[in-house]
Design a protein around this motif. Structure first.
Motif, PDB file in Angstrom:
ATOM      1  N   GLY A  46       0.815  -1.217   0.000  1.00  9.11           N
ATOM      2  CA  GLY A  46       0.000   0.000   0.000  1.00  9.11           C
ATOM      3  C   GLY A  46       0.845   1.262   0.000  1.00  9.11           C
ATOM      4  N   LYS A  47       1.899   1.284   0.812  1.00  9.08           N
ATOM      5  CA  LYS A  47       2.760   2.469   0.884  1.00  9.08           C
ATOM      6  C   LYS A  47       3.492   2.690  -0.431  1.00  9.08           C
ATOM      7  CE  LYS A  47       3.566   2.671   5.876  1.00  9.08           C
ATOM      8  NZ  LYS A  47       4.587   2.658   6.955  1.00  9.08           N
ATOM      9  N   LEU A  48       3.978   1.602  -1.034  1.00  5.22           N
ATOM     10  CA  LEU A  48       4.676   1.728  -2.312  1.00  5.22           C
ATOM     11  C   LEU A  48       3.722   2.240  -3.387  1.00  5.22           C
ATOM     12  CD1 LEU A  48       7.174   1.292  -4.065  1.00  5.22           C
ATOM     13  CD2 LEU A  48       6.406  -1.061  -4.440  1.00  5.22           C
ATOM     14  N   ARG A  49       2.512   1.703  -3.422  1.00  6.77           N
ATOM     15  CA  ARG A  49       1.528   2.125  -4.415  1.00  6.77           C
ATOM     16  C   ARG A  49       1.194   3.607  -4.256  1.00  6.77           C
ATOM     17  NH1 ARG A  49      -2.269  -1.133  -3.122  1.00  6.77           N
ATOM     18  NH2 ARG A  49      -1.681  -2.809  -4.550  1.00  6.77           N
ATOM     19  N   THR A  50       1.062   4.055  -3.024  1.00  6.88           N
ATOM     20  CA  THR A  50       0.745   5.463  -2.763  1.00  6.88           C
ATOM     21  C   THR A  50       1.867   6.377  -3.246  1.00  6.88           C
ATOM     22  OG1 THR A  50      -0.614   4.904  -0.839  1.00  6.88           O
ATOM     23  CG2 THR A  50       0.225   7.154  -0.966  1.00  6.88           C
ATOM     24  N   GLN A  53       1.849   6.491  -7.094  1.00  9.09           N
ATOM     25  CA  GLN A  53       0.717   7.272  -7.593  1.00  9.09           C
ATOM     26  C   GLN A  53       0.939   8.770  -7.409  1.00  9.09           C
ATOM     27  OE1 GLN A  53      -2.569   5.568  -5.423  1.00  9.09           O
ATOM     28  NE2 GLN A  53      -2.938   3.963  -6.956  1.00  9.09           N
ATOM     29  N   LYS A  54       1.597   9.144  -6.326  1.00  4.91           N
ATOM     30  CA  LYS A  54       1.793  10.559  -6.011  1.00  4.91           C
ATOM     31  C   LYS A  54       3.013  11.156  -6.707  1.00  4.91           C
ATOM     32  CE  LYS A  54       2.112  13.757  -2.100  1.00  4.91           C
ATOM     33  NZ  LYS A  54       2.132  13.886  -0.619  1.00  4.91           N
ATOM     34  N   GLY A  56       5.177   9.318  -9.092  1.00  2.00           N
ATOM     35  CA  GLY A  56       5.609   8.703 -10.335  1.00  2.00           C
ATOM     36  C   GLY A  56       6.543   7.527 -10.096  1.00  2.00           C
ATOM     37  N   ARG A  57       6.729   6.740 -11.150  1.00  2.00           N
ATOM     38  CA  ARG A  57       7.517   5.513 -11.027  1.00  2.00           C
ATOM     39  C   ARG A  57       9.007   5.790 -10.832  1.00  2.00           C
ATOM     40  NH1 ARG A  57      10.202   1.755 -13.956  1.00  2.00           N
ATOM     41  NH2 ARG A  57       9.757  -0.445 -13.517  1.00  2.00           N
ATOM     42  N   ASN A  58       9.483   6.949 -11.271  1.00  2.00           N
ATOM     43  CA  ASN A  58      10.916   7.253 -11.183  1.00  2.00           C
ATOM     44  C   ASN A  58      11.273   8.081  -9.962  1.00  2.00           C
ATOM     45  OD1 ASN A  58      11.820   5.908 -13.591  1.00  2.00           O
ATOM     46  ND2 ASN A  58      10.784   7.500 -14.767  1.00  2.00           N
ATOM     47  N   VAL A  59      10.484   7.971  -8.923  1.00  2.00           N
ATOM     48  CA  VAL A  59      10.745   8.710  -7.694  1.00  2.00           C
ATOM     49  C   VAL A  59      12.068   8.248  -7.077  1.00  2.00           C
ATOM     50  CG1 VAL A  59       9.431   7.025  -6.332  1.00  2.00           C
ATOM     51  CG2 VAL A  59       9.788   9.332  -5.454  1.00  2.00           C
ATOM     52  N   LEU A  60      12.796   9.197  -6.493  1.00  2.00           N
ATOM     53  CA  LEU A  60      14.046   8.894  -5.800  1.00  2.00           C
ATOM     54  C   LEU A  60      13.711   8.562  -4.354  1.00  2.00           C
ATOM     55  CD1 LEU A  60      17.117   8.757  -5.943  1.00  2.00           C
ATOM     56  CD2 LEU A  60      17.178  11.200  -5.413  1.00  2.00           C
ATOM     57  N   LEU A  61      14.097   7.373  -3.932  1.00  2.00           N
ATOM     58  CA  LEU A  61      13.699   6.874  -2.615  1.00  2.00           C
ATOM     59  C   LEU A  61      14.845   6.896  -1.606  1.00  2.00           C
ATOM     60  CD1 LEU A  61      11.803   3.700  -3.863  1.00  2.00           C
ATOM     61  CD2 LEU A  61      10.710   5.734  -2.893  1.00  2.00           C
ATOM     62  N   ASN A  62      14.483   7.215  -0.370  1.00  2.00           N
ATOM     63  CA  ASN A  62      15.343   6.940   0.771  1.00  2.00           C
ATOM     64  C   ASN A  62      14.826   5.627   1.350  1.00  2.00           C
ATOM     65  OD1 ASN A  62      16.989   9.198   0.631  1.00  2.00           O
ATOM     66  ND2 ASN A  62      15.669  10.437   1.919  1.00  2.00           N
ATOM     67  N   LEU A  63      15.447   4.546   0.934  1.00  2.00           N
ATOM     68  CA  LEU A  63      14.999   3.217   1.343  1.00  2.00           C
ATOM     69  C   LEU A  63      15.678   2.856   2.664  1.00  2.00           C
ATOM     70  CD1 LEU A  63      13.155   1.012   0.115  1.00  2.00           C
ATOM     71  CD2 LEU A  63      15.225  -0.056  -0.806  1.00  2.00           C
ATOM     72  N   ILE A  64      14.871   2.742   3.709  1.00  2.00           N
ATOM     73  CA  ILE A  64      15.406   2.502   5.049  1.00  2.00           C
ATOM     74  C   ILE A  64      15.347   1.012   5.380  1.00  2.00           C
ATOM     75  CG2 ILE A  64      15.171   3.046   7.494  1.00  2.00           C
ATOM     76  CD1 ILE A  64      13.866   5.670   6.660  1.00  2.00           C
ATOM     77  N   VAL A  65      16.522   0.429   5.619  1.00  2.00           N
ATOM     78  CA  VAL A  65      16.632  -0.996   5.920  1.00  2.00           C
ATOM     79  C   VAL A  65      17.426  -1.168   7.209  1.00  2.00           C
ATOM     80  CG1 VAL A  65      17.337  -3.254   5.073  1.00  2.00           C
ATOM     81  CG2 VAL A  65      16.685  -1.472   3.431  1.00  2.00           C
TER      82      VAL A  65
END
Length: 199
Positions: A46-50, A53-54, A56-65
């Protein structure tokens, strides 16, 4: 382009583990990049889809692991052939000073003007492959087709991209063509016949 935060959890590879994650609303993923070993992950669907949608597919992410932040882009996705639902995601860790390739959606403006003339637009491509720094990758590329007439064609080389963005696709590749309705029907029939002969 702004960075958007997305939390991910480590996962154990395997079908059973993947099924349990999906039951909890997560989607299996993997993070890979230059100079690192691939990391099996899972993110909330759900969070990824949101986010997509907001932003775009090429959004730059801060992926926290596990408390560590990786700057990454959504590189690839796998969907179920029957349902169309996402079943796996590939994230690529990026460097802010190294160019990456990305598929950018094309937004066509003026299609209504063409259709008002009784003509049709035959699309061959809906996205453009480009290379740019992560912060320069556009969410979409606008293509104005309002001045086109029957027989006109737009090629990759005709598309104007923002500064800092380079086109990767063949410059002579067709993006769209304007045709008369009957020509479109004939083209569709020929395509169907060719497919039948191939079978």
């Amino acid at each position: 382009m702004q960075n958007v935060e997305l939390e991910a959890v480590l996962r154990t590879p395997g079908k059973n583990a993947a099924r349990k994650l999906k039951e909890k609303g997560y989607i299996p993923a993997i993070l890979y990049g230059k100079g690192m070993e691939s990391i099996p992950l899972a993110v909330e669907t759900g969070k990824l889809r949101t986010i997509v949608q907001k932003h775009g597919r090429n959004v730059l992410l801060n992926l926290i692991v596990n408390g560590a932040t990786h700057q990454a882009i959504l590189k690839d996705e796998q969907k179920d052939e029957l349902t169309g639902k996402l079943i796996h995601i590939d994230f690529q860790r990026v460097s802010m000073n190294e160019k990456v390739e990305a598929a950018v959606p094309l937004k066509f403006e003026g299609v209504g003007v063409i259709e008002s003339k009784g003509l049709l637009v035959q699309h061959q491509k809906w996205e453009l492959n480009v290379e740019a720094l992560p912060t320069d990758i556009p969410e979409e590329i606008v293509v104005d087709v309002s001045n086109l007439d029957i027989g006109d064609t737009i090629l990759v080389k005709d598309v104007v991209v923002p500064e800092g963005v380079e086109k990767v696709d063949d410059s002579d590749e067709v993006i769209l063509t304007v045709v008369a309705p009957k020509n479109a029907d004939v083209a569709a029939e020929e395509s169907t016949e060719a497919a039948s002969e191939g079978e």
